[in-house]
Design a protein around this motif. Structure first.
Motif, short mmCIF file in Angstrom:
data_model
loop_
_atom_site.label_atom_id
_atom_site.label_comp_id
_atom_site.label_asym_id
_atom_site.label_seq_id
_atom_site.Cartn_x
_atom_site.Cartn_y
_atom_site.Cartn_z
N GLY A 177 0.79 -1.22 0.00
CA GLY A 177 0.00 0.00 0.00
C GLY A 177 0.83 1.27 0.00
O GLY A 177 2.06 1.26 0.09
N MET A 178 0.12 2.39 -0.06
CA MET A 178 0.78 3.70 -0.12
C MET A 178 1.54 3.99 1.17
O MET A 178 1.04 3.76 2.27
CB MET A 178 -0.26 4.79 -0.37
CG MET A 178 -0.95 4.70 -1.71
SD MET A 178 -2.09 6.07 -2.02
CE MET A 178 -3.34 5.77 -0.77
N GLY A 179 2.76 4.49 1.02
CA GLY A 179 3.53 4.92 2.17
C GLY A 179 4.01 3.81 3.09
O GLY A 179 4.45 4.07 4.21
N VAL A 180 3.98 2.58 2.64
CA VAL A 180 4.45 1.45 3.45
C VAL A 180 5.97 1.47 3.53
O VAL A 180 6.66 1.83 2.57
CB VAL A 180 3.96 0.12 2.84
CG1 VAL A 180 4.68 -1.07 3.44
CG2 VAL A 180 2.45 -0.02 3.02
N THR A 181 6.51 1.08 4.68
CA THR A 181 7.95 0.90 4.85
C THR A 181 8.23 -0.57 5.17
O THR A 181 7.61 -1.13 6.08
CB THR A 181 8.48 1.77 6.00
OG1 THR A 181 8.22 3.14 5.71
CG2 THR A 181 9.99 1.58 6.17
N VAL B 72 13.31 -8.44 4.57
CA VAL B 72 11.99 -9.01 4.86
C VAL B 72 11.45 -9.73 3.62
O VAL B 72 11.67 -9.30 2.49
CB VAL B 72 11.01 -7.90 5.31
CG1 VAL B 72 9.56 -8.37 5.24
CG2 VAL B 72 11.35 -7.44 6.72
N ARG B 73 10.74 -10.83 3.84
CA ARG B 73 10.07 -11.56 2.76
C ARG B 73 8.55 -11.40 2.94
O ARG B 73 8.02 -11.68 4.02
CB ARG B 73 10.44 -13.04 2.77
CG ARG B 73 11.93 -13.29 2.50
CD ARG B 73 12.22 -14.79 2.44
NE ARG B 73 11.60 -15.41 1.28
CZ ARG B 73 12.19 -15.52 0.09
NH1 ARG B 73 13.41 -15.03 -0.11
NH2 ARG B 73 11.57 -16.13 -0.92
N ALA C 60 9.09 -7.77 9.86
CA ALA C 60 9.37 -9.21 9.82
C ALA C 60 8.60 -9.82 8.65
O ALA C 60 7.74 -9.17 8.05
CB ALA C 60 8.96 -9.86 11.14
N ASP C 61 8.91 -11.07 8.35
CA ASP C 61 8.30 -11.74 7.21
C ASP C 61 6.78 -11.78 7.34
O ASP C 61 6.23 -11.91 8.45
CB ASP C 61 8.83 -13.17 7.09
CG ASP C 61 10.31 -13.21 6.71
OD1 ASP C 61 10.88 -12.14 6.44
OD2 ASP C 61 10.88 -14.31 6.71
N ALA D 188 2.09 -1.76 12.73
CA ALA D 188 3.44 -2.30 12.67
C ALA D 188 3.34 -3.82 12.67
O ALA D 188 2.59 -4.40 13.47
CB ALA D 188 4.27 -1.82 13.86
N TRP D 189 4.07 -4.45 11.77
CA TRP D 189 4.07 -5.91 11.67
C TRP D 189 5.44 -6.43 12.06
O TRP D 189 6.44 -5.91 11.60
CB TRP D 189 3.74 -6.34 10.24
CG TRP D 189 3.77 -7.83 10.05
CD1 TRP D 189 4.86 -8.60 9.79
CD2 TRP D 189 2.66 -8.72 10.10
NE1 TRP D 189 4.52 -9.91 9.68
CE2 TRP D 189 3.16 -10.02 9.86
CE3 TRP D 189 1.30 -8.55 10.33
CZ2 TRP D 189 2.34 -11.14 9.84
CZ3 TRP D 189 0.49 -9.67 10.30
CH2 TRP D 189 1.00 -10.94 10.06
#
Length: 365
Positions: A324-328, A333-334, A349-350, A362-363
């Motif tokens: 998505g837009m603006g994702v870091t 990471v996979r 993280a993956d 945050a993931w």
């Protein structure tokens, strides 16, 4: 005071699904007009359903984290807390029920007309609501004995754009900016032929591809974004390939690709995007405006990178995933095939295949 059903709205015209990110009420709770009921989120935006009037919340149909479909009933706001909602009403129609392909939005009269005339709904784009008028236009095409083609022979640089929706406009502008190709026409499965989009005529639906190829056309660009359903974008590529047309890579002149980066056919790289050293970009990938793909990243086929997304080095994105837009996305990471990363999320993280990461989160959680 009425007993009012609260329907899931169509937040994004290209995406009929939304995720319930929060429920602000409980069954039987009294609410006032304007009180928040639930929060919804798509890959591009968010929305809050509010109470239309004072009353009691009855018949909640979903839970937090569940994916829901536009026009589904989320709950009712009733006059009394013990009011019982009706069973799901069945449309009274003499016509047999017809299945609607995933991603297709169609009115009931249009569905009946299509069913009566055995029209394949896959002919239509998911980027528009299919109305009775559009189905009738498709019927009218059956009666045409000849197809009107652009005058003159096709030049080697002439290209047809498949899809006349929002992404189609972007692709027309991209083709013109690239400067190597000339957009000769648009093929679209729901826009009537003869209409003009950014000065480019709509020629007809996908049946026209083989006719265009037989008349000397060589090139096509897939302008079906497939945000809500990547399978539709893949299907368009298949139709183009079956018609023996070629999808060239399209790179905006303001984008910057390092010399060692490798991109594949069908790739669309929008203004001010960056693709770093030894990055590998697969077939049919979209790298949208201002996105950054750092060194040694791998984007498998049909990946969609939205505007402003940033992928650190050595990130691997599986086929058909949507960022998505603006994702870091952090280093190494996979992201699994078919995963959907919501706007503004930070991925540390993956991410498993087909997983959904909420916008702004945050993931891992």
């Amino acid at each position: 005071m009425p007993n009012t059903p609260l329907h899931i709205p169509l937040i994004n015209p290209n995406e009929i699904e939304a995720q319930v990110t929060a429920i602000h009420i409980r069954e039987g709770q009294r609410v006032a007009q304007g009180d928040p009921i639930c929060s919804l989120e798509t890959t591009k935006s968010s929305f809050e359903i509010t109470a239309p009037h004072d009353g009691y919340v009855v018949g909640i149909q979903a839970r937090t984290g569940q994916r829901v479909i536009a026009n589904d009933i989320f709950c009712y706001v009733a006059e009394l807390p013990d009011w019982l909602p009706p069973e799901n009403p069945v449309q009274a129609s003499a016509e047999p029920a017809a299945e609607v392909p995933a991603g297709i939005r169609i009115t009931q009269p249009a569905l009946i007309l299509a069913h009566q005339n055995k029209i394949d709904l896959q002919l239509f784009s998911t980027e528009h609501l299919i109305t009775e008028k559009l189905v009738q236009a498709e019927l009218n095409k059956r009666d045409q004995s000849e197809i009107t083609l652009p005058q003159g022979e096709f030049a080697p640089t002439d290209i047809v754009v498949y899809g006349g929706g929002g992404h189609g406009k972007s692709i027309i502008e991209l083709v013109r900016a690239v400067g190597k190709y000339s957009p000769k026409g648009i093929v679209d499965d729901s826009i009537p032929s003869g209409e003009q989009i950014l000065g480019v005529p709509v020629l007809g639906n996908y049946d026209l591809l083989s006719v265009l190829r037989a008349n000397g056309l060589r090139l096509a660009a897939n302008a079906v974004g497939g945000i809500g359903n990547v399978a539709l974008r893949v299907k368009v590529f298949q139709r183009i390939a079956e018609s023996e047309l070629i999808c060239p890579e399209l790179v905006h002149p303001s984008a910057f690709l390092e010399a060692s980066a490798r991109i594949s056919a069908g790739t669309q790289i929008m203004p001010f995007a960056y693709v770093g050293s030894e990055a590998v970009v697969g077939f049919g990938v979209i790298v949208n405006t201002g996105a950054i793909i750092s060194h040694d990243c791998v984007l498998e086929d049909y990946v969609n990178i939205s505007p402003g997304a940033i992928l650190a080095g050595e990130v691997h994105v599986g086929s058909g995933a949507l960022i998505g837009m603006g994702v870091t996305v952090n280093l190494q990471v996979r992201i699994g095939s078919g995963a959907r990363i919501g706007n503004g999320a930070t991925v540390k993280a993956d991410v498993p295949e087909q997983a959904v990461v909420r916008a702004g989160s945050a993931w891992p959680v």
